[in-house]
Design an enzyme around this catalytic site. Structure first.
Site, short mmCIF file in Angstrom:
data_model
loop_
_atom_site.label_atom_id
_atom_site.label_comp_id
_atom_site.label_asym_id
_atom_site.label_seq_id
_atom_site.Cartn_x
_atom_site.Cartn_y
_atom_site.Cartn_z
N GLU B 265 0.80 -1.09 -0.01
CA GLU B 265 0.11 0.02 0.09
C GLU B 265 0.95 1.21 0.11
O GLU B 265 1.79 1.12 0.92
CB GLU B 265 -0.91 -0.26 1.24
CG GLU B 265 -1.98 0.59 1.12
CD GLU B 265 -1.87 1.94 2.17
OE1 GLU B 265 -1.16 3.00 1.29
OE2 GLU B 265 -2.18 2.15 3.12
N CYS B 302 -2.63 7.60 4.73
CA CYS B 302 -2.49 7.20 3.41
C CYS B 302 -3.67 7.64 2.75
O CYS B 302 -3.76 8.07 1.59
CB CYS B 302 -2.65 5.85 3.39
SG CYS B 302 -1.57 4.80 4.39
#
Lengths: 525, 525
Positions: B265, B302
């Site tokens: 990720e 994120c």
């Protein structure tokens, strides 16, 4: 139906501009008309552009529309009639009954995926309802469905001119998922490919779908195939073929600015373990059914039993003798292409020339230019464990029997196997404990484990796994046969607090598609 | 609890032999004791060897045993008490309340996966019963379950010292799937990692599991991290971090003799679309909540909203003015590491120095050595569409507002976005048609689409998707947050005609695990 020797790009027929490909009848060596000029890079671009343009509309078709489209393809393929199987026989050297059976499987597969689309399990609908009063933080309304990845490149396989080619398993599962498909037809059977491609083209028109849902290209794998996988509009790849071909596509897919998944089904020697009690009780019957499986389709199956493992001794000797007799009696069968025949010959010769390998028997020959002569060999487990080359696949009716000193050595053979599509246990009740000991090693290495059967003949169902760890496939997390193959072309999307007017239909409270849902993690009854 | 500065290899504590790593308190610049000497390649090998040896036993633990193990880890983490959050604060510069919340999330996540293990949906049990009378061919008995891939390498993330590090989402989902885990702890918080690692080590012992189920290594990502991913016993990788780090692991995983999946990720700018009616009706409120989201955790999420897209005009001007005021009032917050702070400064300076970019406002500064000064910029959609650099993530509280001439240009901005974790729509009823037009472009590019919320604050539930097309992640087919994350570490195996004595318990007719099954493709009620 007259073949035109063209590419099919959306609803257009396009004559290629590159080198001409001709199918060769492997039974006679005759060159078959028409020639198929290969596509150019601009043909690849045009097919991908149309696929991309069709994607948003196609992926939101109703379940019924999409299922009906798959069924229409099956109907159109059947409507071609004997022209299809005749051309298939001429291009592949496979018997007529096999092509007819394969057509049944291909159409059955399309209809199975129609049922899968309607059932909607693949949507994996999940809903975690909002909890506005939750402390210390409220929970938003969260819903999930799977959407298709985007346009998919499919490579036709040489050994299934129908069931794993233009309208085969990869195409059926990708279309079922909602992905437009661009097929690179296999150069060995362009005529069969054109016939099936035109059937899909007609189904697209009849169902009034956007034309880019399907295109069919011909040309060199190294050029057109690679260009297709490199095109930024392609989002996944389905391939069945050699390890070298599969790994080349994997490298291209991984080197793209946006890497994409490749589902390559590549090679497998499908080990068969002869457990001692079964071997003792019914070694003769096992040997005969083994050679029958070995000879199916001239051994040109991904699941061909290329490796047999047993304990050295009189029972195994008897098995080898019976199998050897059956091999000697095996009729020669035409192989799919001159190239495959040559690779088989060279693989068998290499094994035969290996000082550690003992040749048990060779089958019949005939006058056909590309006939497969069945072959059976033995080698010791000790040599198998030290020579990587003995694990190489020989595509065709050749198999190697490995003689183990004891069950520990058999265990080591299992533990040293590369990734495989299948493993088979021939066992009786008294073998259960020994088989239990092998199971963990086999589970780690294969996609399908079977007892007292043969790996050839892959059922197209819901519980089938035709996959396995590398190098059997490029991605062990999936299957390329059976209804679960649809998951290869999907990804999850979560919708948070979306107003009803923006929610995809599948996610509405009323469950209009009537699909199985996971509500707060619990399966809705 | 006294930190010992060691690696944890199975039940052993091992002092590394390589360069020493020290955490730095980013709020003060102080070096924290103890030092952690990095592991060697032989430490990597030992951890992987133990993990591999533990795999067969661990993967066949009962659902109850595995669930209880996950709960025991949570209990052991809670039992550490304030030592854990204090060390976490010192190593990360994050506030105490955040670390306490993150501990709650981490333990909640472990308990969620315990429930997921017990429910057994992840087994995906399928059964196509034998049809011995079927014509022309009988059908074998086919059963399928999912088994774990094998030992998993997990890389701790800098920005979640608990929830995405040693016992974070990747570890919890891998252990839930039945995979032993080898963690490479993040060098920014080795003390926090050791505390959590010891909690897992204790849970392994208490549950009498094989010691190789868990190991914790420290050392250089380039050396130890790469060696771990290259080890043939490792079968999958979980990573949260930078794009350069993630793509380096992808390259290593792909270059192995047996390529393996990497779940990285990596980066996302999480576009927020300000639809005109919502902007007009409540631009001020949206601006204020936007800056609150931007400042959460010093923007080190994120899902930080790094891009805002609106239609040029008075309403957007007012939004920018209000947001600018809120940015100016934003307090400086300590960033996680000196390196992250330096990357933030350099990213902001680069944007600020771009002739096409207009600086709206900067936030407060303070005396801390590694403080994040919030920053807000604007640029035209025309420039955004022509300058790839404007899509680069700046990790921290910086955001760029894109001014579009009209809705067509907004559509083009959406269509030119790279893969993202999230997209957000700020919309009112009157915006529905315009939002509908954006939806297909967003669905193609993101993992989660939300309305009238903010992307920060990722719910750990069943319907969550924390994933998205490359480069947001390396694999869009999965999520790294929420219960579906378990599917990353599983693959299907089919069992054909196996005698009951060889069948895995989950697949027996009596359904002893009482799991949801697909019988002949139909969900059993």
């Amino acid at each position: 139906m007259t073949l035109q020797g063209t590419l099919l790009i959306g609803q257009q027929t396009v004559t290629g501009t590159q080198d001409e490909i001709h199918a060769i009848n492997p039974a006679t060596g005759d060159v078959l008309e028409p020639g198929y000029r290969g596509g150019s890079r601009s043909d690849v671009e045009q097919a991908c552009k149309l696929a991309d343009a069709a994607f948003d509309q196609y992926r939101e078709t109703s379940l019924e529309t999409r299922a009906h489209f798959l069924e229409t393809i099956a109907d159109e393929i059947e409507a071609i009639g004997a022209d299809l199987t005749e051309r298939g026989v001429a291009e592949s050297g496979l018997p007529k009954a096999r092509l007819e059976g394969e057509r049944g499987r291909t159409c059955g597969q399309l209809r199975l995926f129609a049922a899968v689309v309607r059932a909607g399990e693949w949507l994996d609908v999940r809903h975690d309802p909002a909890l506005p009063e939750r402390q210390p933080m409220p929970r938003a309304d969260l819903r999930q469905r799977h959407i298709p990845l985007g346009p998919v490149a499919v490579f036709g396989a040489s050994n299934f001119p129908l069931a794993f080619s233009v309208a085969g398993g990869d195409t059926a599962s990708a279309l079922a998922a909602g992905c437009p498909v661009v097929v690179k037809g296999h150069s060995a059977h362009p005529g069969t490919s054109e016939l099936v491609g035109r059937a899909i083209q007609r189904a697209v028109a009849k169902c009034e779908l956007p034309e880019g849902v399907f295109s069919l290209l011909f040309g060199s794998g190294k050029e057109i195939g690679q260009a297709l996988v490199a095109d930024p509009r392609i989002k996944a790849v389905g391939f069945t073929g050699s390890r070298s071909g599969g790994t080349a596509l994997m490298a291209t897919a991984q080197a793209r600015p946006e890497p994409i998944p490749v589902y390559a089904e590549m090679s497998s020697i499908n080990p068969v373990f002869l457990m001692p009690e079964a071997l003792k009780a019914r070694g003769t019957a096992i040997a005969e059914s083994f050679v029958a499986s070995l000879n199916m389709g001239a051994g040109q199956f991904c699941t061909n039993p290329g490796l047999v493992v047993g304990l050295k001794g009189a029972d195994l000797d008897a098995f080898v003798a019976t199998a050897g007799d059956a091999v000697k009696a095996s009729a020669a069968q035409t192989m799919l292409t001159p190239g495959i025949h040559e690779a088989y010959r060279s693989g068998v010769n290499e094994l035969s020339g290996n000082a550690c390998v003992n040749e048990v028997a060779r089958g019949q020959t005939n006058d056909g230019p590309h006939s497969c002569q069945t072959a059976l060999f033995t080698a010791s487990a000790h040599d198998f464990l030290t020579q990587e080359a003995l694990q190489s696949e020989i595509f065709g009716s050749a198999s190697l029997v490995i003689e183990c000193r004891d069950s520990d050595e058999m265990q080591r053979v299992a533990e040293q196997l590369e990734g495989q599509l299948t493993a088979t246990l021939q066992l009786d009740d008294g073998d259960l404990d020994a088989a239990k000991r092998l199971m963990p090693a086999l589970e780690r290495r294969v996609g399908r484990i079977m007892a007292n059967g043969w790996p050839t003949g892959v059922e197209v169902g819901h519980a089938m796994v035709h996959g396995g760890p590398y190098p059997a496939t490029s991605d062990s997390r999936t299957t390329s046969v059976g209804s679960a193959a649809i998951y290869r072309f999907l990804r999850p999307v979560c919708y948070q607090d979306l107003p009803a007017g923006l929610l995809p239909e599948a996610l509405r409270d009323s469950n209009p598609f009537n699909v199985s849902r996971l509500i707060d993690g619990k399966r809705e009854s």
